[in-house]
Design a protein around this motif. Structure first.
Motif, mmCIF file in Angstrom:
data_model
loop_
_atom_site.group_PDB
_atom_site.id
_atom_site.type_symbol
_atom_site.label_atom_id
_atom_site.label_comp_id
_atom_site.label_asym_id
_atom_site.label_seq_id
_atom_site.Cartn_x
_atom_site.Cartn_y
_atom_site.Cartn_z
ATOM 1 N N VAL B 33 0.937 -1.015 0.067
ATOM 2 C CA VAL B 33 -0.031 0.316 0.578
ATOM 3 C C VAL B 33 0.765 1.518 0.017
ATOM 4 O O VAL B 33 1.467 1.267 0.600
ATOM 5 C CB VAL B 33 -0.932 -0.042 1.165
ATOM 6 C CG1 VAL B 33 -2.231 -1.022 0.604
ATOM 7 C CG2 VAL B 33 0.254 -0.235 2.620
ATOM 8 N N GLY B 34 0.334 1.817 -0.245
ATOM 9 C CA GLY B 34 1.313 3.179 -0.632
ATOM 10 C C GLY B 34 0.632 4.844 -1.381
ATOM 11 O O GLY B 34 -0.569 4.078 -2.258
ATOM 12 N N PRO B 35 0.164 6.024 -0.976
ATOM 13 C CA PRO B 35 0.110 6.456 -2.799
ATOM 14 C C PRO B 35 -0.064 7.107 -3.244
ATOM 15 O O PRO B 35 1.637 6.316 -3.720
ATOM 16 C CB PRO B 35 0.253 8.194 -1.499
ATOM 17 C CG PRO B 35 1.648 8.006 -1.232
ATOM 18 C CD PRO B 35 1.543 6.052 0.440
ATOM 19 N N ASN B 36 -0.613 7.540 -4.937
ATOM 20 C CA ASN B 36 0.119 7.327 -5.752
ATOM 21 C C ASN B 36 1.151 8.108 -5.547
ATOM 22 O O ASN B 36 1.701 8.974 -5.107
ATOM 23 C CB ASN B 36 -0.883 8.605 -6.483
ATOM 24 C CG ASN B 36 -2.141 8.306 -6.722
ATOM 25 O OD1 ASN B 36 -2.252 6.911 -6.803
ATOM 26 N ND2 ASN B 36 -2.714 8.607 -6.479
ATOM 27 N N GLY B 37 2.529 7.548 -6.866
ATOM 28 C CA GLY B 37 3.814 7.783 -6.656
ATOM 29 C C GLY B 37 4.930 7.131 -5.315
ATOM 30 O O GLY B 37 5.960 7.465 -6.213
ATOM 31 N N ALA B 38 3.950 6.716 -4.817
ATOM 32 C CA ALA B 38 5.187 5.174 -4.007
ATOM 33 C C ALA B 38 6.034 4.742 -4.528
ATOM 34 O O ALA B 38 7.055 4.032 -3.834
ATOM 35 C CB ALA B 38 3.934 4.842 -2.764
ATOM 36 N N LEU B 153 1.325 -11.186 -9.310
ATOM 37 C CA LEU B 153 2.155 -9.593 -8.588
ATOM 38 C C LEU B 153 0.408 -8.839 -9.448
ATOM 39 O O LEU B 153 0.008 -8.880 -10.322
ATOM 40 C CB LEU B 153 2.868 -9.344 -9.842
ATOM 41 C CG LEU B 153 3.970 -9.782 -9.148
ATOM 42 C CD1 LEU B 153 5.409 -9.384 -10.902
ATOM 43 C CD2 LEU B 153 4.924 -10.148 -8.229
ATOM 44 N N LEU B 154 -0.653 -7.976 -8.603
ATOM 45 C CA LEU B 154 -1.494 -8.103 -8.789
ATOM 46 C C LEU B 154 -1.747 -6.873 -8.673
ATOM 47 O O LEU B 154 -1.098 -5.623 -7.537
ATOM 48 C CB LEU B 154 -2.650 -8.378 -8.288
ATOM 49 C CG LEU B 154 -2.844 -10.086 -7.981
ATOM 50 C CD1 LEU B 154 -3.793 -10.126 -7.781
ATOM 51 C CD2 LEU B 154 -3.133 -10.359 -10.041
ATOM 52 N N ASP B 155 -1.560 -5.260 -9.794
ATOM 53 C CA ASP B 155 -1.829 -3.882 -9.304
ATOM 54 C C ASP B 155 -3.439 -3.618 -9.446
ATOM 55 O O ASP B 155 -3.853 -3.230 -10.409
ATOM 56 C CB ASP B 155 -1.023 -3.270 -10.517
ATOM 57 C CG ASP B 155 -0.664 -1.753 -10.047
ATOM 58 O OD1 ASP B 155 -0.445 -1.783 -8.896
ATOM 59 O OD2 ASP B 155 0.298 -1.705 -11.114
ATOM 60 N N THR B 187 -2.695 -1.216 -3.283
ATOM 61 C CA THR B 187 -4.230 -0.977 -3.071
ATOM 62 C C THR B 187 -3.516 0.016 -2.687
ATOM 63 O O THR B 187 -3.259 0.334 -1.783
ATOM 64 C CB THR B 187 -5.519 -2.543 -2.628
ATOM 65 O OG1 THR B 187 -6.383 -1.563 -2.364
ATOM 66 C CG2 THR B 187 -4.319 -2.208 -1.504
ATOM 67 N N HIS B 188 -5.185 0.603 -2.843
ATOM 68 C CA HIS B 188 -5.296 2.335 -2.035
ATOM 69 C C HIS B 188 -6.783 1.694 -0.895
ATOM 70 O O HIS B 188 -6.540 2.642 -0.247
ATOM 71 C CB HIS B 188 -5.378 3.066 -2.816
ATOM 72 C CG HIS B 188 -4.901 3.680 -4.324
ATOM 73 N ND1 HIS B 188 -4.162 4.526 -2.912
ATOM 74 C CD2 HIS B 188 -4.742 3.341 -4.937
ATOM 75 C CE1 HIS B 188 -3.053 4.776 -4.448
ATOM 76 N NE2 HIS B 188 -3.596 4.098 -5.753
ATOM 77 N N TYR B 189 -7.363 0.609 -0.997
ATOM 78 C CA TYR B 189 -8.171 0.140 0.466
ATOM 79 C C TYR B 189 -8.206 -0.770 1.153
ATOM 80 O O TYR B 189 -8.468 -1.377 0.866
ATOM 81 C CB TYR B 189 -9.638 0.468 -0.582
ATOM 82 C CG TYR B 189 -9.483 1.546 -1.558
ATOM 83 C CD1 TYR B 189 -10.383 2.856 -0.712
ATOM 84 C CD2 TYR B 189 -9.228 1.272 -2.947
ATOM 85 C CE1 TYR B 189 -10.015 3.864 -1.509
ATOM 86 C CE2 TYR B 189 -9.542 2.456 -3.637
ATOM 87 C CZ TYR B 189 -9.911 4.072 -2.802
ATOM 88 O OH TYR B 189 -9.994 4.266 -3.885
ATOM 89 N N PRO B 190 -6.739 -0.686 1.832
ATOM 90 C CA PRO B 190 -6.313 -1.794 2.280
ATOM 91 C C PRO B 190 -7.485 -2.415 3.082
ATOM 92 O O PRO B 190 -7.218 -4.175 2.953
ATOM 93 C CB PRO B 190 -4.804 -1.508 3.220
ATOM 94 C CG PRO B 190 -5.302 -0.422 3.839
ATOM 95 C CD PRO B 190 -5.653 0.072 1.986
ATOM 96 N N ALA B 191 -8.485 -1.955 4.187
ATOM 97 C CA ALA B 191 -9.237 -2.794 5.343
ATOM 98 C C ALA B 191 -9.992 -3.296 4.192
ATOM 99 O O ALA B 191 -10.926 -4.294 4.035
ATOM 100 C CB ALA B 191 -9.788 -1.413 5.988
#
Lengths: 219, 251
Positions: B33-38, B153-155, B187-191
């Motif tokens: 996880v991480g913000p855009n550009g991580a 590997l899943l983006d 993911t941007h939505y880990p939960a």
């Protein structure tokens, strides 16, 4: 490796069967070009025989750029090239597959162009030796065109870039192909050296494509 | 299984990965996880052998990824932001093409089962260009797992999927992980999307900020936000980066 090359060719032909966009664009362009040449130039008698090779190869050269550009653009859509890079045994497989697919499509155009040219240019182009020169020229064209289309497809103005990149590299091939075709039409003129030049050009360009294609597609 | 040491990747002056050190064991299910550009996508592309690192070392099953060995690539299933599908082919033709490329013998049964698993059996002979975004994503998932990869590997795999399709994807991924497939998923939505994971890695600006067990899903978003709120770490010297693994243990 051959199985993978076959799969790429079959995939390109299946996609073309669904859309018919590459062959139809090339055919329309080629037909219109040869029609315009036949009306613009006086092609009766000896002058027709003299002009026919140039007219024929100019038409093939320009219609070919339309098809090659679109063929590589299809790989760019949805990142298909990444899918190929993940799946191929050797990355040169992509070069061979795409070049072979383009060769088949260009050959379809040549098959239409030869009888049409025979009628409009007043020369008999339906000869095995002329067909042989067409095949040799198309092989080299497909090899160079595939490599350069892979470069051009990453640029913003890819449709414009391909002819700018390809035509200077294709000059030796076009000269040899025109001279060989003219020699065969004239008769009595030795064409062995031009045929040899075509063969050498094809082999060199295939070798260059195999060696460099990996770096081109990886960017 | 995956060893990453001091991995760097720069696109001109822009640094996408800045000394990443990670170890992922076979069969692990890891959420990235991480913000855009991580640097998440860049990391996945390097692992998938689609991008070359600028520095550092990356080994998958002991093989250097920069050599892009075919044996490694065949073990990887990659789902990117792009579907890697051909719009001018049908769903079945797309999967048949990739099956041939992966050297699969008699793939029709596998293709039919995957099309059914992603709910596309009725649209199997329709052109992909007629599919909605969600349907294309489902087919892209089928393509990624077609050759039964050992490393997936899943983006952002859940992007564009409706609830039913998301559930179907979860079932499919569960089936794969049960047979030992290693999963690395961004993911941007880990939960919401982290239920398959065992471990969470948080990245920001090309660096690993945090790496640990998944813990409680309900508190994951809050933990993630708290980690991102920390001040950016100062880059340790490369020698120190290469000398410790993600747990801080000496190598």
């Amino acid at each position: 490796m051959l199985r993978q090359i076959g799969a790429i060719v079959a995939k390109d032909l299946a996609a073309e069967l669904h859309t018919r966009e590459i062959v139809s664009a090339m055919l329309v362009f080629a037909t219109m070009a040869i029609l315009i040449f036949s009306f613009a130039l006086d092609l009766r008698g000896a002058s027709g025989r003299a002009a026919a090779p140039g007219v024929l190869w100019t038409t093939i050269a320009f219609s070919g750029t339309l098809g090659l550009s679109r063929s590589l653009a299809r790989e760019q859509q949805n990142g298909g090239l990444s899918g190929l890079l993940l799946a191929v045994e050797e990355r040169s497989v992509i070069f061979f597959g795409k070049a072979a697919g383009s060769f088949v499509l260009m050959l379809l155009v040549v098959v239409v162009l030869l009888p049409l040219g025979s009628v409009l240019l007043n020369v008999n182009l339906l000869r095995p030796d002329i067909a042989g020169v067409m095949v040799l020229g198309t092989v080299g064209y497909a090899a160079v065109g595939t490599l350069l289309a892979a470069i051009a497809v990453n640029t913003r103005a890819r449709e414009v870039m391909l002819p700018i990149l390809a035509l200077p590299v294709l000059v030796p091939l076009l000269i040899a192909a025109v001279q060989a075709t003219a020699g065969l039409l004239e008769g009595m003129v030795p064409v062995d050296s031009w045929i040899r030049m075509l063969v050498v050009y094809d082999l060199v360009m295939i070798a260059v494509g195999v060696v460099t294609f990996e770096y081109v597609v990886e960017g | 299984m995956i060893e990453i040491r001091g991995l760097k990747k720069a696109f001109g002056p822009r640094v996408a990965l800045d000394g990443v050190v990670l170890d992922i064991e076979a069969g692990e299910r890891v959420l990235l996880v991480g913000p855009n550009g991580a640097g998440k996508t860049t990391l996945l592309r390097i692992l998938a052998t689609l991008s070359r690192p600028t520095g550092g070392a990356v080994r998958v099953w002991g093989h250097d990824v920069t050599r892009a060995d075919v044996a490694i690539r065949r073990m990887i299933g990659f789902l990117s932001h792009e579907s890697l599908l051909y719009d001018d082919l049908t769903a079945r033709q797309n999967l048949r093409f990739y099956a041939r490329m992966y050297g699969m013998d008699k793939p029709d049964a596998r293709i039919a089962s995957l099309l059914s698993a992603v709910g596309l059996e009725r649209r199997a002979d329709d052109l992909v260009r007629e599919f909605s975004r969600g349907m294309q994503q489902r087919l892209a998932v089928a393509r990624a797992v077609l050759h039964a990869p050992k490393l997936l590997l899943l983006d952002e795999p859940y992007t564009g999927l409706d609830v039913a399709a998301a559930d179907a994807l979860t079932v499919l991924l569960q089936t794969l992980t049960q047979v030992g497939c290693t999963l690395l998923m961004t993911t941007h939505y880990p939960a919401q999307e982290g239920h398959l994971a065992q471990r969470v890695i948080v990245m920001r600006r090309g660096r690993v900020l945090d790496d640990g067990p998944l813990g409680e899903l309900t508190t994951l978003d809050a933990r993630y936000r708290a980690i991102l709120a920390r001040p950016a770490p100062v880059s340790p010297p490369p020698a120190a980066l290469a000398a410790v693994d993600w747990r801080g243990k000496e190598l």
